[in-house]
Design an enzyme around this catalytic site. Structure first.
Site, PDB file in Angstrom:
ATOM      1  N   LYS A  87     -12.346  14.814   4.195  1.00  0.00           N
ATOM      2  CA  LYS A  87     -13.480  14.348   3.390  1.00  0.00           C
ATOM      3  C   LYS A  87     -14.309  13.366   4.200  1.00  0.00           C
ATOM      4  O   LYS A  87     -13.777  12.408   4.771  1.00  0.00           O
ATOM      5  CB  LYS A  87     -12.974  13.643   2.129  1.00  0.00           C
ATOM      6  N   GLU A  97     -19.372  15.108   1.300  1.00  0.00           N
ATOM      7  CA  GLU A  97     -19.624  14.142   0.225  1.00  0.00           C
ATOM      8  C   GLU A  97     -20.872  13.292   0.485  1.00  0.00           C
ATOM      9  O   GLU A  97     -20.788  12.192   1.039  1.00  0.00           O
ATOM     10  CB  GLU A  97     -18.408  13.217   0.020  1.00  0.00           C
ATOM     11  N   LYS A 109     -18.603  17.476  -2.585  1.00  0.00           N
ATOM     12  CA  LYS A 109     -18.188  16.364  -3.455  1.00  0.00           C
ATOM     13  C   LYS A 109     -19.401  15.482  -3.711  1.00  0.00           C
ATOM     14  O   LYS A 109     -19.729  14.596  -2.915  1.00  0.00           O
ATOM     15  CB  LYS A 109     -17.063  15.564  -2.785  1.00  0.00           C
ATOM     16  N   ARG A 141       0.850  -1.206   0.000  1.00  0.00           N
ATOM     17  CA  ARG A 141       0.000   0.000   0.000  1.00  0.00           C
ATOM     18  C   ARG A 141       0.877   1.244   0.000  1.00  0.00           C
ATOM     19  O   ARG A 141       0.626   2.209  -0.725  1.00  0.00           O
ATOM     20  CB  ARG A 141      -0.927   0.009   1.234  1.00  0.00           C
TER      21      ARG A 141
HETATM   22  P1  13P Z   1     -14.468   7.417  -6.786  1.00  0.00           P
HETATM   23  O1  13P Z   1     -14.086   8.527  -7.725  1.00  0.00           O
HETATM   24  O2  13P Z   1     -13.795   6.113  -7.089  1.00  0.00           O
HETATM   25  O3  13P Z   1     -15.964   7.310  -6.635  1.00  0.00           O
HETATM   26  O4  13P Z   1     -13.886   7.771  -5.353  1.00  0.00           O
HETATM   27  C1  13P Z   1     -13.989   9.037  -4.878  1.00  0.00           C
HETATM   28  C2  13P Z   1     -14.076   9.030  -3.398  1.00  0.00           C
HETATM   29  O5  13P Z   1     -13.272   9.626  -2.724  1.00  0.00           O
HETATM   30  C3  13P Z   1     -15.174   8.294  -2.750  1.00  0.00           C
HETATM   31  O6  13P Z   1     -15.272   8.685  -1.415  1.00  0.00           O
END
Ligand code: 13P
Length: 340
Positions: A136, A177, A219, A46
């Protein structure tokens, strides 16, 4: 709260021609990604994968910030440089996934609420010390028969706003998000209706919790037909529906909307962003915060072999460049055939 600093970080994250790399896959999610290339997700694999990404020459031309996972923000490159420092030394802003993932919403079958509020203020303070300048928090909202319920929308909106308020208190810009998932056979109209309900509840809650909108980013999902819907919308339809939905629900004080890719193909995600920016006339920057749409081709090129590191970095630079062009509606399909 230093409002000026929060607003300037938020603006830097949506600087012209740039967007965010979401490299914050949890250990379990990254194991699934590595499974696709037959690689075991050990801690060192990772770490090497993330270091490879962050050392990509020129990525800072198109990448303003990178979302890190808790493990990654504590890791160092092979030469001992802390990974967040590796990013900030080249002008890329480190961020952190601050939620602890979705859990079942008790009493509401098929729905989830995101966990992670307990002890969050202390964790945010620590992440800020480790270099994080934005956070986020992701909520997932499924579309299905009788769902989403208003309880699911409200419980998630509340937690997203708590994270936003606590992040700002720690000097960290929150990325809010609320993701309406693509899974299902619903049409694009239903996605628009649900996305509008989710976003209007979200902004009422953010305002009620006194979040400083100029120092935050959204987001969201794009407005799309469900993955199993027999009528898939055209690129133009998606762009028009998405922009219309956001104009109705997202305050102009928000500096930027950074879309997730959510299962769209890499090129599809770029085309949609490009078409939205080609419409123009929006009060916020329309940018990207992609995970899979930036990294799928990178994983394939890398395949876990250090000998493929350069090919993988080229694949990453290429997708970042295409999405950078989509920030101003300047992306063309011809860019795909030009080697990076
Ligand atoms: P994806 O663009 O793969 O949907 O991932 C964005 C993300 O940060 C999801 O929390």
């Amino acid at each position: 709260m230093d409002k000026e600093q929060l607003a300037s970080t938020a603006q830097a994250l949506v600087a012209q021609g740039k967007g965010i790399l979401a490299a914050d896959e949890s250990t379990r999610t990254l194991q699934q990604r590595f499974d696709s290339i037959g690689l075991e997700a050990t801690e060192d694999n990772r770490r090497s994968y993330r270091e490879l990404l962050f050392r990509t020459t020129g990525m800072e031309e198109f990448i303003s910030g990178v979302i890190l996972y808790d493990e990654t923000i504590r890791q160092s490159a092979a030469d001992g440089t802390a990974l967040p420092k590796l990013l900030s030394d080249r002008g890329v802003i480190p961020g952190i996934k601050s939620d602890s993932g979705p859990v079942d919403l008790t009493g509401f079958p098929g729905e989830k609420v995101t966990s992670g509020l307990d002890g969050l203020a202390d964790r945010l303070a620590e992440w800020a010390r480790l270099g994080a300048r934005f956070s986020k928090w992701r909520a997932v909202i499924a579309i299905g028969e009788g769902i989403p319920t208003s309880m699911c929308i409200e419980a998630n909106a509340h937690a997203l706003a708590r994270n936003a308020a606590l992040s700002q208190e720690a000097g960290i810009v929150p990325i809010v998000e609320p993701e309406v998932l693509m899974a299902g056979d619903h049409d694009i109209e239903r996605c628009e209706e649900v996305t509008a309900a989710v976003l209007s509840a979200q902004y009422s809650e953010l305002i009620a919790q006194r979040v400083f909108l100029e120092g935050s980013l959204l987001k969201p999902n794009m407005v799309l037909a469900g993955q199993d819907c027999s009528r898939q919308a055209s690129v133009e339809e998606v762009a028009e529906a998405t922009v219309r939905c956001f104009k109705r629900t997202v305050p102009a004080a928000v500096p930027g909307i950074v879309f997730l890719s959510g299962g769209q193909g890499p090129q599809e995600a770029t085309e949609h962003l490009n078409a939205m920016n080609a419409i123009g006339g929006c009060p916020w920057q329309l940018s990207f915060s992609y995970g899979r749409a930036l990294l799928e081709p990178v994983l394939v090129a890398w395949s876990g072999e250090m000998a493929n590191a350069e090919a993988a970095q080229k694949a990453f630079y290429h997708r970042a460049r295409c999405n950078g062009a989509a920030r101003s509606g300047g992306y063309t399909a011809a860019m795909e055939s030009v080697a990076a």
